[in-house]
Design a protein around this motif. Sequence first.
Motif, PDB file in Angstrom:
ATOM      1  N   TYR A 259      40.559  55.350  50.223  1.00  0.00           N
ATOM      2  CA  TYR A 259      41.211  54.590  49.125  1.00  0.00           C
ATOM      3  C   TYR A 259      40.226  53.734  48.478  1.00  0.00           C
ATOM      4  O   TYR A 259      39.383  53.011  49.115  1.00  0.00           O
ATOM      5  CB  TYR A 259      42.562  53.611  49.577  1.00  0.00           C
ATOM      6  N   ALA A 260      39.987  53.889  47.293  1.00  0.00           N
ATOM      7  CA  ALA A 260      39.006  52.875  46.407  1.00  0.00           C
ATOM      8  C   ALA A 260      40.209  51.888  45.762  1.00  0.00           C
ATOM      9  O   ALA A 260      40.822  52.366  44.921  1.00  0.00           O
ATOM     10  CB  ALA A 260      38.394  53.744  45.465  1.00  0.00           C
ATOM     11  N   VAL A 261      39.780  50.733  46.212  1.00  0.00           N
ATOM     12  CA  VAL A 261      40.703  49.569  45.816  1.00  0.00           C
ATOM     13  C   VAL A 261      39.905  48.494  44.844  1.00  0.00           C
ATOM     14  O   VAL A 261      39.006  47.824  45.267  1.00  0.00           O
ATOM     15  CB  VAL A 261      41.242  48.858  47.044  1.00  0.00           C
ATOM     16  N   LEU A 262      40.515  48.166  43.645  1.00  0.00           N
ATOM     17  CA  LEU A 262      39.753  47.076  43.149  1.00  0.00           C
ATOM     18  C   LEU A 262      40.847  45.652  43.114  1.00  0.00           C
ATOM     19  O   LEU A 262      42.030  45.960  42.968  1.00  0.00           O
ATOM     20  CB  LEU A 262      40.104  47.573  41.462  1.00  0.00           C
ATOM     21  N   TYR A 263      40.438  44.422  43.526  1.00  0.00           N
ATOM     22  CA  TYR A 263      40.985  43.292  43.911  1.00  0.00           C
ATOM     23  C   TYR A 263      40.856  42.422  42.412  1.00  0.00           C
ATOM     24  O   TYR A 263      39.749  42.215  42.083  1.00  0.00           O
ATOM     25  CB  TYR A 263      40.714  42.749  44.990  1.00  0.00           C
ATOM     26  N   HIS A 264      41.777  41.611  42.236  1.00  0.00           N
ATOM     27  CA  HIS A 264      41.600  40.244  41.572  1.00  0.00           C
ATOM     28  C   HIS A 264      42.195  39.099  42.205  1.00  0.00           C
ATOM     29  O   HIS A 264      43.396  39.196  42.487  1.00  0.00           O
ATOM     30  CB  HIS A 264      42.290  40.640  40.117  1.00  0.00           C
ATOM     31  N   GLU A 265      41.335  38.107  42.732  1.00  0.00           N
ATOM     32  CA  GLU A 265      41.782  36.984  43.165  1.00  0.00           C
ATOM     33  C   GLU A 265      42.427  37.280  44.551  1.00  0.00           C
ATOM     34  O   GLU A 265      43.531  36.476  44.967  1.00  0.00           O
ATOM     35  CB  GLU A 265      42.638  36.204  42.520  1.00  0.00           C
ATOM     36  N   GLY A 266      41.833  38.435  45.192  1.00  0.00           N
ATOM     37  CA  GLY A 266      42.330  38.621  46.525  1.00  0.00           C
ATOM     38  C   GLY A 266      43.633  39.682  46.631  1.00  0.00           C
ATOM     39  O   GLY A 266      44.208  40.065  47.568  1.00  0.00           O
ATOM     40  N   ALA A 267      44.030  39.897  45.214  1.00  0.00           N
ATOM     41  CA  ALA A 267      45.340  40.672  45.088  1.00  0.00           C
ATOM     42  C   ALA A 267      45.055  42.161  44.747  1.00  0.00           C
ATOM     43  O   ALA A 267      44.190  42.282  43.957  1.00  0.00           O
ATOM     44  CB  ALA A 267      46.553  39.970  44.145  1.00  0.00           C
ATOM     45  N   ILE A 268      45.616  43.128  45.324  1.00  0.00           N
ATOM     46  CA  ILE A 268      45.309  44.486  44.951  1.00  0.00           C
ATOM     47  C   ILE A 268      45.814  44.671  43.578  1.00  0.00           C
ATOM     48  O   ILE A 268      46.860  44.592  43.078  1.00  0.00           O
ATOM     49  CB  ILE A 268      46.216  45.651  45.771  1.00  0.00           C
ATOM     50  N   TRP A 269      44.708  45.143  42.815  1.00  0.00           N
ATOM     51  CA  TRP A 269      44.982  45.455  41.231  1.00  0.00           C
ATOM     52  C   TRP A 269      45.247  46.813  40.809  1.00  0.00           C
ATOM     53  O   TRP A 269      45.990  47.047  40.243  1.00  0.00           O
ATOM     54  CB  TRP A 269      43.701  44.921  40.413  1.00  0.00           C
ATOM     55  N   ARG A 270      44.084  47.688  41.418  1.00  0.00           N
ATOM     56  CA  ARG A 270      44.306  49.054  41.194  1.00  0.00           C
ATOM     57  C   ARG A 270      43.747  49.775  42.317  1.00  0.00           C
ATOM     58  O   ARG A 270      42.965  49.465  43.025  1.00  0.00           O
ATOM     59  CB  ARG A 270      43.325  49.481  40.015  1.00  0.00           C
ATOM     60  N   VAL A 271      44.476  51.148  42.357  1.00  0.00           N
ATOM     61  CA  VAL A 271      43.833  51.801  43.680  1.00  0.00           C
ATOM     62  C   VAL A 271      43.818  53.298  43.103  1.00  0.00           C
ATOM     63  O   VAL A 271      44.869  53.893  42.330  1.00  0.00           O
ATOM     64  CB  VAL A 271      45.158  51.683  44.762  1.00  0.00           C
ATOM     65  N   LEU A 272      42.981  53.944  43.707  1.00  0.00           N
ATOM     66  CA  LEU A 272      42.726  55.294  43.622  1.00  0.00           C
ATOM     67  C   LEU A 272      42.467  55.837  45.054  1.00  0.00           C
ATOM     68  O   LEU A 272      41.835  55.207  45.973  1.00  0.00           O
ATOM     69  CB  LEU A 272      41.359  55.865  42.744  1.00  0.00           C
ATOM     70  N   LYS A 273      43.158  57.360  45.490  1.00  0.00           N
ATOM     71  CA  LYS A 273      42.788  57.931  46.744  1.00  0.00           C
ATOM     72  C   LYS A 273      42.277  59.147  46.610  1.00  0.00           C
ATOM     73  O   LYS A 273      42.464  59.860  45.577  1.00  0.00           O
ATOM     74  CB  LYS A 273      44.107  57.647  47.431  1.00  0.00           C
ATOM     75  N   ALA A 274      41.775  59.689  47.638  1.00  0.00           N
ATOM     76  CA  ALA A 274      41.390  60.915  47.575  1.00  0.00           C
ATOM     77  C   ALA A 274      40.937  61.330  49.003  1.00  0.00           C
ATOM     78  O   ALA A 274      41.039  60.759  49.897  1.00  0.00           O
ATOM     79  CB  ALA A 274      39.763  61.023  46.968  1.00  0.00           C
ATOM     80  N   GLY A 275      41.012  62.671  49.206  1.00  0.00           N
ATOM     81  CA  GLY A 275      40.946  63.481  50.496  1.00  0.00           C
ATOM     82  C   GLY A 275      39.586  63.649  50.934  1.00  0.00           C
ATOM     83  O   GLY A 275      39.365  64.013  52.166  1.00  0.00           O
ATOM     84  N   ASP A 276      38.738  63.235  49.958  1.00  0.00           N
ATOM     85  CA  ASP A 276      37.103  63.678  50.358  1.00  0.00           C
ATOM     86  C   ASP A 276      36.207  62.429  50.140  1.00  0.00           C
ATOM     87  O   ASP A 276      36.588  61.756  49.158  1.00  0.00           O
ATOM     88  CB  ASP A 276      36.901  64.777  49.732  1.00  0.00           C
ATOM     89  N   ILE A 277      35.506  62.023  50.812  1.00  0.00           N
ATOM     90  CA  ILE A 277      34.501  61.063  50.638  1.00  0.00           C
ATOM     91  C   ILE A 277      33.432  61.124  49.150  1.00  0.00           C
ATOM     92  O   ILE A 277      33.264  60.228  48.514  1.00  0.00           O
ATOM     93  CB  ILE A 277      33.693  60.732  51.614  1.00  0.00           C
TER      94      ILE A 277
END
Length: 244
Positions: A114-132
């Motif tokens: 999961y690649a996660v982008l936070y704003h003020e500690g809250a999850i803003w956007r998420v992308l996921k993948a099965g490969d690094i």
Amino acid sequence: MKSLLSRRGSLLDNAPTFLRQKAHNPVRFVEPEIHAQDEPDADEVPVTASSTRVTPLRPAAVPVQQPSKQGLQAAQLTEVDWLVQQGVLSTFRTFQSFGYSASLLFYPRDLVYYAVLYHEGAIWRVLKAGDISAAEPAFRHYVEQAMRLADAEMRRAHLEAQNEQFSRLIAESEAQIERVRVDLGRGSDQDQEVALKQQEVRKALAQLEGRRAASQAQLNKLRRQLHQLESTVNESVPHLPTVR
């Protein structure tokens, strides 16, 4: 039989040219394919001098396609929230700048990144993948986005620090100017006091000098009077001979 052959020859001689050419060339017949289900029974096959071997058809082997690695796709925020609350995610990478941060998380159970982008500690956007290899670019993209969004915060913090420094320098300069003014004021007062004192001292010196001169003149006068009196007294003294 001979009559039939002679008759066939006469017919071919009177036939068109393209038929005569085909007649002189050997005619080839395509042997029909014999399928397994069309094979006659062993009892029904006539015995011949040479028999054609028929190979039964077999189903062709179809190559099994290996499933490709899972590409990058969007993920639900609640999904990552739940996994974070369960404490089952491993943090591979993280980046933070002011109120923006990015993380590369790994879910070992499903082998999902999961690649996660936070704003003020809250999850803003998420992308996921099965490969690094697919998750790493997504994480770097969120890092660049966080840095770009934090640029304004960085400039604001720098400008606030500069303004505070300028305010402090201005206050110090004003205080120093006030101290110089006080010093100048005190110096002016001292100058006036010294001038007045010097004037008084000079006046006193003049008076003392006048009194000294008057006293000196009076003293000289008295000394002259005393000398005259002594001379008068000495004149009345007789001159007597000296006894040897």
